[in-house]
Enzyme design. Sequence first.
Site, mmCIF file in Angstrom:
data_model
loop_
_atom_site.group_PDB
_atom_site.id
_atom_site.type_symbol
_atom_site.label_atom_id
_atom_site.label_comp_id
_atom_site.label_asym_id
_atom_site.label_seq_id
_atom_site.Cartn_x
_atom_site.Cartn_y
_atom_site.Cartn_z
ATOM 1 N N GLY A 246 -23.226 14.058 10.257
ATOM 2 C CA GLY A 246 -23.305 14.169 11.636
ATOM 3 C C GLY A 246 -24.159 15.398 12.324
ATOM 4 N N GLU A 247 -23.510 15.921 13.310
ATOM 5 C CA GLU A 247 -24.126 17.143 13.805
ATOM 6 C C GLU A 247 -22.996 18.157 13.923
ATOM 7 O OE1 GLU A 247 -26.542 19.754 15.266
ATOM 8 O OE2 GLU A 247 -24.617 19.465 16.257
ATOM 9 N N CYS B 28 -23.251 16.629 3.892
ATOM 10 C CA CYS B 28 -24.276 16.916 4.830
ATOM 11 C C CYS B 28 -23.761 17.884 5.988
ATOM 12 C CB CYS B 28 -24.883 15.684 5.525
ATOM 13 S SG CYS B 28 -26.444 16.455 6.108
ATOM 14 N N ARG C 18 -29.160 25.069 7.482
ATOM 15 C CA ARG C 18 -29.261 24.099 8.199
ATOM 16 C C ARG C 18 -30.408 23.550 8.366
ATOM 17 N NH1 ARG C 18 -26.732 24.171 13.839
ATOM 18 N NH2 ARG C 18 -26.986 21.819 13.786
ATOM 19 N N ILE D 45 -30.709 13.440 5.305
ATOM 20 C CA ILE D 45 -31.067 13.117 6.848
ATOM 21 C C ILE D 45 -30.978 14.496 7.257
ATOM 22 C CG2 ILE D 45 -30.602 11.697 8.894
ATOM 23 C CD1 ILE D 45 -29.254 9.852 6.752
ATOM 24 N N ARG D 46 -31.960 15.174 7.847
ATOM 25 C CA ARG D 46 -31.913 16.524 8.401
ATOM 26 C C ARG D 46 -30.827 17.601 7.526
ATOM 27 N NH1 ARG D 46 -33.788 17.725 12.853
ATOM 28 N NH2 ARG D 46 -31.779 18.502 13.904
ATOM 29 N N HIS E 219 -26.238 12.161 1.431
ATOM 30 C CA HIS E 219 -25.309 11.084 1.832
ATOM 31 C C HIS E 219 -24.988 10.066 0.876
ATOM 32 C CE1 HIS E 219 -25.270 11.838 6.609
ATOM 33 N NE2 HIS E 219 -26.506 12.504 6.296
ATOM 34 N N GLU F 110 -22.746 8.017 0.725
ATOM 35 C CA GLU F 110 -21.992 6.777 1.446
ATOM 36 C C GLU F 110 -23.220 5.764 1.704
ATOM 37 O OE1 GLU F 110 -22.386 9.768 3.024
ATOM 38 O OE2 GLU F 110 -23.072 9.264 5.001
HETATM 39 N N1 GLN Z 1 -28.718 18.632 10.866
HETATM 40 C C1 GLN Z 1 -27.375 18.290 10.895
HETATM 41 C C2 GLN Z 1 -26.778 19.387 11.179
HETATM 42 O O1 GLN Z 1 -27.211 20.772 11.009
HETATM 43 C C3 GLN Z 1 -26.609 17.756 9.748
HETATM 44 C C4 GLN Z 1 -27.321 16.214 9.453
HETATM 45 C C5 GLN Z 1 -26.314 15.504 8.708
HETATM 46 O O2 GLN Z 1 -25.281 15.366 8.807
HETATM 47 N N2 GLN Z 1 -26.906 13.940 8.279
HETATM 48 O O3 GLN Z 1 -25.545 19.580 11.485
#
Ligand code: GLN
Length: 191
Positions: free
Chosen positions: A46-47, A78, A105, A134-135, A171, A173
């Site tokens: 997530g974030e 992540c 990050r 993903i990021r 990820h 999942e």
């Molecule tokens: N870029 C997000 C962060 O720094 C993590 C991205 C993710 O969980 N897919 O929190």
Amino acid sequence: MKIGVLDLQGAVLEHVRAVESAGAEAVRVKKVDHLAGLDGLIVPGGESTTMGRLMEEYGFLGPLRAMGESGFPIFGTCAGMIMLARDIAGSTQPRLGLMDITVQRNGFGRQRDSFETDLDIPALGNDPFRAVFIRAPYVSAVGPGVVEVLAALGDRIVLCRQGSLLASAFHPELTDDTRLHRYFLSLVSAG
Ligand code: GLN
């Protein structure tokens, strides 16, 4: 076996499905009360700044930190990996801080925001693991003798374990391969 999936923000349903197809019961955890009776917990992607803020607001950080310190298994993917890290480069954002790792990050840079690759993960057997980033963060340093490195891309560590704490930059999942969820379940039943 009952595995919680922290349900404050992020990729929750995919983890619920993966836990179920790996053969355990999945419980969505929205409040601290929901942690009672669990055998392990997944902290999803997530974030991480939002997730950390919500974990603070809902009172998760203290109880979960204490549980992790006494051996409760936690799998962070992540943003979940970032929540588990003791050090987050350049940031003082809220975290559990349970693993002796330093994370960067968004460590793969803008040009490689999202990508998939076949990872070599010897602990899961010979077949490569299709990993979706993903990021994603990566781990740049680990406490020697404490943290076991399970996979890396060059010198960027993307999967590691400290006792019954497991952290992946990608990820697991999002594909049909449940080997990493099964690996986490094996840590849960070993503890
Ligand atoms: N870029 C997000 C962060 O720094 C993590 C991205 C993710 O969980 N897919 O929190």
